[in-house]
Scaffold this motif. Structure first.
Motif, PDB file in Angstrom:
ATOM      1  N   PRO A 197     -40.314  37.041  60.710  1.00 15.16           N
ATOM      2  CA  PRO A 197     -38.963  37.110  61.285  1.00 15.16           C
ATOM      3  C   PRO A 197     -38.439  35.724  61.653  1.00 15.16           C
ATOM      4  O   PRO A 197     -39.207  34.824  62.010  1.00 15.16           O
ATOM      5  N   SER A 198     -37.132  35.554  61.555  1.00 16.97           N
ATOM      6  CA  SER A 198     -36.495  34.293  61.931  1.00 16.97           C
ATOM      7  C   SER A 198     -35.095  34.567  62.438  1.00 16.97           C
ATOM      8  O   SER A 198     -34.246  35.074  61.694  1.00 16.97           O
ATOM      9  N   ALA A 199     -34.847  34.217  63.685  1.00 14.24           N
ATOM     10  CA  ALA A 199     -33.513  34.420  64.274  1.00 14.24           C
ATOM     11  C   ALA A 199     -32.497  33.442  63.708  1.00 14.24           C
ATOM     12  O   ALA A 199     -31.283  33.672  63.804  1.00 14.24           O
ATOM     13  N   THR A 212     -25.382  35.212  58.441  1.00 19.74           N
ATOM     14  CA  THR A 212     -26.423  35.022  59.448  1.00 19.74           C
ATOM     15  C   THR A 212     -26.797  36.397  60.002  1.00 19.74           C
ATOM     16  O   THR A 212     -26.255  37.429  59.595  1.00 19.74           O
ATOM     17  N   ARG A 213     -27.674  36.394  60.998  1.00 13.71           N
ATOM     18  CA  ARG A 213     -28.071  37.652  61.621  1.00 13.71           C
ATOM     19  C   ARG A 213     -26.937  38.275  62.440  1.00 13.71           C
ATOM     20  O   ARG A 213     -27.037  39.433  62.857  1.00 13.71           O
ATOM     21  N   GLN A 306     -34.862  37.925  56.094  1.00 16.47           N
ATOM     22  CA  GLN A 306     -34.930  37.652  57.531  1.00 16.47           C
ATOM     23  C   GLN A 306     -33.631  37.974  58.260  1.00 16.47           C
ATOM     24  O   GLN A 306     -33.649  38.254  59.457  1.00 16.47           O
ATOM     25  N   LEU A 307     -32.514  37.951  57.543  1.00 14.74           N
ATOM     26  CA  LEU A 307     -31.233  38.202  58.217  1.00 14.74           C
ATOM     27  C   LEU A 307     -30.673  39.595  57.955  1.00 14.74           C
ATOM     28  O   LEU A 307     -29.733  40.027  58.630  1.00 14.74           O
ATOM     29  N   ARG A 309     -29.889  43.469  57.990  1.00 17.46           N
ATOM     30  CA  ARG A 309     -30.028  44.527  59.001  1.00 17.46           C
ATOM     31  C   ARG A 309     -30.701  45.758  58.404  1.00 17.46           C
ATOM     32  O   ARG A 309     -31.496  46.409  59.075  1.00 17.46           O
ATOM     33  N   ASP A 378     -35.181  47.885  65.273  1.00 20.77           N
ATOM     34  CA  ASP A 378     -36.222  47.018  65.807  1.00 20.77           C
ATOM     35  C   ASP A 378     -37.580  47.724  65.815  1.00 20.77           C
ATOM     36  O   ASP A 378     -38.609  47.116  65.506  1.00 20.77           O
TER      37      ASP A 378
END
Length: 419
Positions: A197-199, A212-213, A306-307, A309, A378
């Motif tokens: 994971p990467s915010a 982006t996220r 990673q981004l 949803r 999540d």
């Protein structure tokens, strides 16, 4: 030990195993079609073999597959004989038999132990053939006969192998029991430190848009956009998904060719066929939120995972894609087809959500449910990553088991069994 790898596109599935064996002090050599001149790769001496003859014409179409494999086997054998003349004597040979290359290597080195990578045994029932009624079997009611001949390559390799390896239980289960008795199920491995994971993940999808996220991203990935991986089902669900999610950005990764199954009709591609089918149902404003990005460099591919949803993964009962496990490793929420290979890693409402492969309405419903519920996303994503860490991690699980498999292979009495 002297270890010889055989793979038409080396390193292929051996990209982690071969360098690890070099690091242990073994001499590793590879024969492959991928290079034109001898070279070195991570300590492995990589040597080319060249196709020595053209496929013959006028043969029965059911035999063309075997003819191609015998041509490759002969070509690889000639390169092996040259290698033997130069003094190389492998203790262990590790080969992917899918293209026929290893067929005659027992004749060159009768004392070598041979390990085979068992990827898939073709099935007339309960497999990929005939799964999708929209795309009929190539030989119609005679397809079981065609598949029987297609499996001749597997049958010819069976007596060569002293030990086998297969990446998933499903793939191993497609083989007859006598094959399964010698197969170890060990996945190629996922680098969970890299696929994590990467915010801060971001991906530029056009000159004016970087995702982006913070964006509502839905992702779909194929090596090539084609029916075997559910591209047609996904595209037919797209008009409704775009209507129900007016802020969603849909990112589609994949090439224009085909990897599995039949090619698209001459002059077109599966990608364009299904764009043309659904485009009249989608407004220009909604279509602007659909991004075909082709084949991405690996770092950009990981950024997308990673981004995202919600990631959508669909497949016939067939080889499980690495991309699904990499997506799970990044902690993404996944909606996937309820097909046998997928059920090995996705349990419904535990590590993702499952839908019938052909049910476009259910697909849209599950995607929308996840997009609405961050807590659920999540939970599913964390459980998916935990599973990959526990069972598929390259460094702590898969590579150690692969190295142990090589050690077991080296202890086998060479010679295989009789047909």
């Amino acid at each position: 030990m002297n270890i010889l790898f055989i793979h038409q596109n080396f390193p292929g599935q051996f990209k982690h195993l071969a360098p690890a064996l070099v690091a242990q002090g073994h001499q590793c050599v590879a024969l492959t079609l991928r290079v034109q001149e001898p070279t070195q790769w991570q300590g492995v001496q990589v040597l080319p073999y060249k196709i020595q003859r053209k496929q013959g014409g006028g043969m029965h179409p059911w035999l063309q597959d075997l003819d191609t494999k015998v041509i490759r086997a002969e070509s690889c054998m000639l390169a092996a004989l040259d290698l033997k003349k130069r003094g190389f004597m492998p203790d262990v040979i590790v080969a992917h038999p899918g293209w026929g290359e290893a067929m005659f290597l027992r004749d060159v080195w009768p004392d070598a132990r041979i390990g085979l990578y068992y990827e898939l045994y073709y099935q007339a029932e309960a497999g990929d053939i005939g799964f999708d009624p929209e795309f009929p079997n190539p030989a119609g009611p005679f397809d079981p006969l065609r598949l029987r001949l297609k499996n001749l390559n597997n049958a010819l390799h069976y007596p060569l192998g002293d030990l086998g390896i297969s990446p998933t239980r499903y793939q191993a289960s497609t083989f007859p029991q006598k094959y399964q008795d010698r197969i170890e199920v060990i996945h190629d491995g996922i680098n969970t430190k890299q696929a994590a994971p990467s915010a801060a993940a971001s991906l530029k999808v056009s000159d004016t848009l970087t995702l982006t996220r913070a964006d509502e991203v839905v992702s779909f990935v194929n090596r090539n956009l084609e029916p075997y991986r559910g591209y047609h089902v996904f595209m037919r669900a797209l008009p409704q998904l775009l209507k129900q999610r007016p802020n969603a950005q849909v990112v589609i990764v994949g090439g224009d060719g085909h990897s599995y199954g039949a090619a698209a009709p001459k002059g077109t591609t599966w990608k364009q066929i299904f764009i043309d089918e659904v485009r009249p149902q989608i407004s220009d404003a909604d279509w602007a939120r659909v991004h075909f990005v082709g084949k991405l460099p690996y770092n950009e591919f990981l950024s997308l995972l990673q981004l995202t949803r919600v990631h959508i993964y669909l497949t016939y009962p067939f080889v499980l894609s690495w991309s699904l496990l990499e997506t799970m490793s990044t902690g993404a929420a996944i909606v996937a087809s309820d097909t046998a290979p997928v059920r090995e890693v996705i349990a419904h409402d535990q590590t993702g959500r499952l839908v019938d492969f052909f049910d476009q309405e259910a697909l849209v419903s599950e995607v929308c449910t996840l997009l609405e519920d961050e807590t659920l996303r999540d939970r599913l994503g964390a459980a998916a990553r935990a599973l990959i860490n526990a069972d598929y991690d390259l460094a702590t699980v898969c590579l150690p088991r692969q190295l142990e498999w090589i050690a077991q292979l080296a202890k086998k009495k060479p010679g295989g069994t009789e047909l």
